[in-house]
Design an enzyme around this catalytic site. Sequence first.
Site, PDB file in Angstrom:
ATOM      1  N   ASP A 166       0.828  -1.214   0.000  1.00  0.00           N
ATOM      2  CA  ASP A 166       0.000   0.000   0.000  1.00  0.00           C
ATOM      3  C   ASP A 166       0.858   1.259   0.000  1.00  0.00           C
ATOM      4  O   ASP A 166       0.425   2.306  -0.493  1.00  0.00           O
ATOM      5  CB  ASP A 166      -0.898   0.044   1.249  1.00  0.00           C
ATOM      6  CG  ASP A 166      -1.955  -1.044   1.249  1.00  0.00           C
ATOM      7  OD1 ASP A 166      -1.934  -1.897   0.356  1.00  0.00           O
ATOM      8  OD2 ASP A 166      -2.800  -1.030   2.161  1.00  0.00           O
ATOM      9  N   ASP A 254      -2.212   5.919  -3.128  1.00  0.00           N
ATOM     10  CA  ASP A 254      -1.678   4.787  -2.383  1.00  0.00           C
ATOM     11  C   ASP A 254      -0.916   3.945  -3.407  1.00  0.00           C
ATOM     12  O   ASP A 254      -1.367   3.801  -4.563  1.00  0.00           O
ATOM     13  CB  ASP A 254      -2.803   3.937  -1.782  1.00  0.00           C
ATOM     14  CG  ASP A 254      -3.404   4.555  -0.510  1.00  0.00           C
ATOM     15  OD1 ASP A 254      -3.128   5.741  -0.218  1.00  0.00           O
ATOM     16  OD2 ASP A 254      -4.160   3.838   0.181  1.00  0.00           O
ATOM     17  N   HIS A 303      -7.538   0.402  -4.082  1.00  0.00           N
ATOM     18  CA  HIS A 303      -6.428  -0.492  -4.452  1.00  0.00           C
ATOM     19  C   HIS A 303      -6.836  -1.418  -5.609  1.00  0.00           C
ATOM     20  O   HIS A 303      -7.890  -2.042  -5.571  1.00  0.00           O
ATOM     21  CB  HIS A 303      -5.900  -1.279  -3.251  1.00  0.00           C
ATOM     22  CG  HIS A 303      -5.437  -0.356  -2.153  1.00  0.00           C
ATOM     23  ND1 HIS A 303      -5.118  -0.772  -0.891  1.00  0.00           N
ATOM     24  CD2 HIS A 303      -5.226   1.000  -2.145  1.00  0.00           C
ATOM     25  CE1 HIS A 303      -4.746   0.266  -0.152  1.00  0.00           C
ATOM     26  NE2 HIS A 303      -4.811   1.362  -0.895  1.00  0.00           N
ATOM     27  N   ASP A 305      -5.407  -4.215  -6.649  1.00  0.00           N
ATOM     28  CA  ASP A 305      -4.917  -5.596  -6.698  1.00  0.00           C
ATOM     29  C   ASP A 305      -5.900  -6.671  -6.231  1.00  0.00           C
ATOM     30  O   ASP A 305      -5.489  -7.794  -5.935  1.00  0.00           O
ATOM     31  CB  ASP A 305      -3.550  -5.720  -6.006  1.00  0.00           C
ATOM     32  CG  ASP A 305      -3.477  -5.075  -4.636  1.00  0.00           C
ATOM     33  OD1 ASP A 305      -4.443  -4.408  -4.229  1.00  0.00           O
ATOM     34  OD2 ASP A 305      -2.437  -5.235  -3.969  1.00  0.00           O
ATOM     35  N   CYS A 409      -0.889  -7.715  -1.230  1.00  0.00           N
ATOM     36  CA  CYS A 409      -0.878  -6.577  -0.291  1.00  0.00           C
ATOM     37  C   CYS A 409       0.237  -6.689   0.743  1.00  0.00           C
ATOM     38  O   CYS A 409       0.862  -5.687   1.103  1.00  0.00           O
ATOM     39  CB  CYS A 409      -2.183  -6.507   0.485  1.00  0.00           C
ATOM     40  SG  CYS A 409      -3.658  -6.385  -0.505  1.00  0.00           S
TER      41      CYS A 409
HETATM   42  N1  NVA Z   1     -10.618  -2.869  -2.215  1.00  0.00           N
HETATM   43  C1  NVA Z   1     -10.289  -4.187  -2.629  1.00  0.00           C
HETATM   44  C2  NVA Z   1      -9.069  -4.730  -1.898  1.00  0.00           C
HETATM   45  C3  NVA Z   1      -7.817  -4.555  -2.638  1.00  0.00           C
HETATM   46  C4  NVA Z   1      -6.670  -5.322  -2.021  1.00  0.00           C
HETATM   47  C5  NVA Z   1     -11.414  -5.130  -2.319  1.00  0.00           C
HETATM   48  O1  NVA Z   1     -11.925  -5.061  -1.227  1.00  0.00           O
HETATM   49  O2  NVA Z   1     -11.758  -5.965  -3.153  1.00  0.00           O
END
Ligand code: NVA
Length: 427
Positions: A166, A254, A303, A305, A409
């Site tokens: 992150d 991030d 994020h 990923d 992560c």
């Molecule tokens: N916001 C994303 C997590 C990314 C690691 C989700 O909750 O699917």
Amino acid sequence: MSGLRASPQRAYPRVKSSGMPRRQFQTDSSGPATSRPACNEKTSSLWHEVELLKGKIGMQKTIVNSWNEWDPLKHVIVGRADDCHIPPDEPALEAKIPEDSDMRGQWGRRPQDTIDRANALLDAFAAQLEKRGVRVDRPTALDHSVPVTTPDFHTESQFGCMPPRDVLLTVGSEMLEATMSYRCRWFEYLNYRPLMQQYFDEDPNFRHESAPKPRLTDKDYHPDYLSDKIGVEKRLQWTAEKFFVTTDEEPLFDAADVLRFGRDLVVQHGFTTNLKGIEWLRRHFPDHRVHAVNFLGDPYPIHIDATFTPLRPGLILNNPQRRLPADQRKMFEANGWEIVDAAQPAHNAPPPLCYSSTWLSMNVLVLDPKTVCVEKSEVYQAEQMDKLGMEVVEVDLRDAYAFGGGLHCCTADVFREGGCEDYFPNM
Ligand code: NVA
């Protein structure tokens, strides 16, 4: 003993890819073999070999070098669950916690037995990587109960250091500390400073960079995003319109919103990265092409990923509930990349007190273009990887998810073999 408290304010509130075009930059033989390889001048296979050789014969303890998400991984940081806190209410964070989440209304140090369990899993993952010949470093946890106070804001606790991805963005020989976008994460880079200092001492080519610290005043957040009355439908409409909790008051990003594809950086515009943040990255990496992407269908775009997962040149998994829009697929299609739907998660719900969705199933760590770490219980994702021709390394991590995410992560690249290639020559 849990230190969780009630919020004082509110109850808060097999696919072939070898035929794809790609171009490796030529070695610039005029410069010293150890000069920084910039993406526009060379990948310097010669530079690379010299550095690798030095590493092998122990002339240098550390080489920072990683240009993408899939080249053979040799050195990585794995996070720790130490002293991890659920932070108190703050503007950007509240919008991240779904209305029906069991995290609403709670903050404080996580229960010690859950910290111990998460640390046992993270330690075992680190040992698994070491057994495969990957060097693993670990952060030095801060006391995350210390409040964050700046001239502009105050918040009662910090977060943790389980997800280095992150915070740290590795691009070539550079590790860049992201601005971050939550107040509780303002000092999170300090957990990694002992490692950054060590790399600086050991690798004369290492570039330690830090993005401008943001002020994170109330101007950074849309206040109306906080209402408990906003349902998922409205959130989906807002995210489709690119109206997110963060404003464009100042650059925010991030590191986990960025995916590295050699000369190209793909960045998710959402809750944790704003357009100014993407523009800052563009100016900071002038030799790269920086692409902003949005995925429809994610009411909490935080994020990239668990949404878009490159596995090797020419192949990406995409979350089937958050597909890349047609107009943003062009660069991939024009260059022979295949975007396939990820397998369904094995779970119907995330673990207790977890920020992330069940799509951590696709938050995998690629060890090389044929080998991938997949969380042990994610049987459908493992099965799909197998069909795609990947060797699957099973890793037990689910009980650590709540501390900041999955296998991608909880890691940050230090060294992957390989240089900066152009995987998208047809733009
Ligand atoms: N916001 C994303 C997590 C990314 C690691 C989700 O909750 O699917």
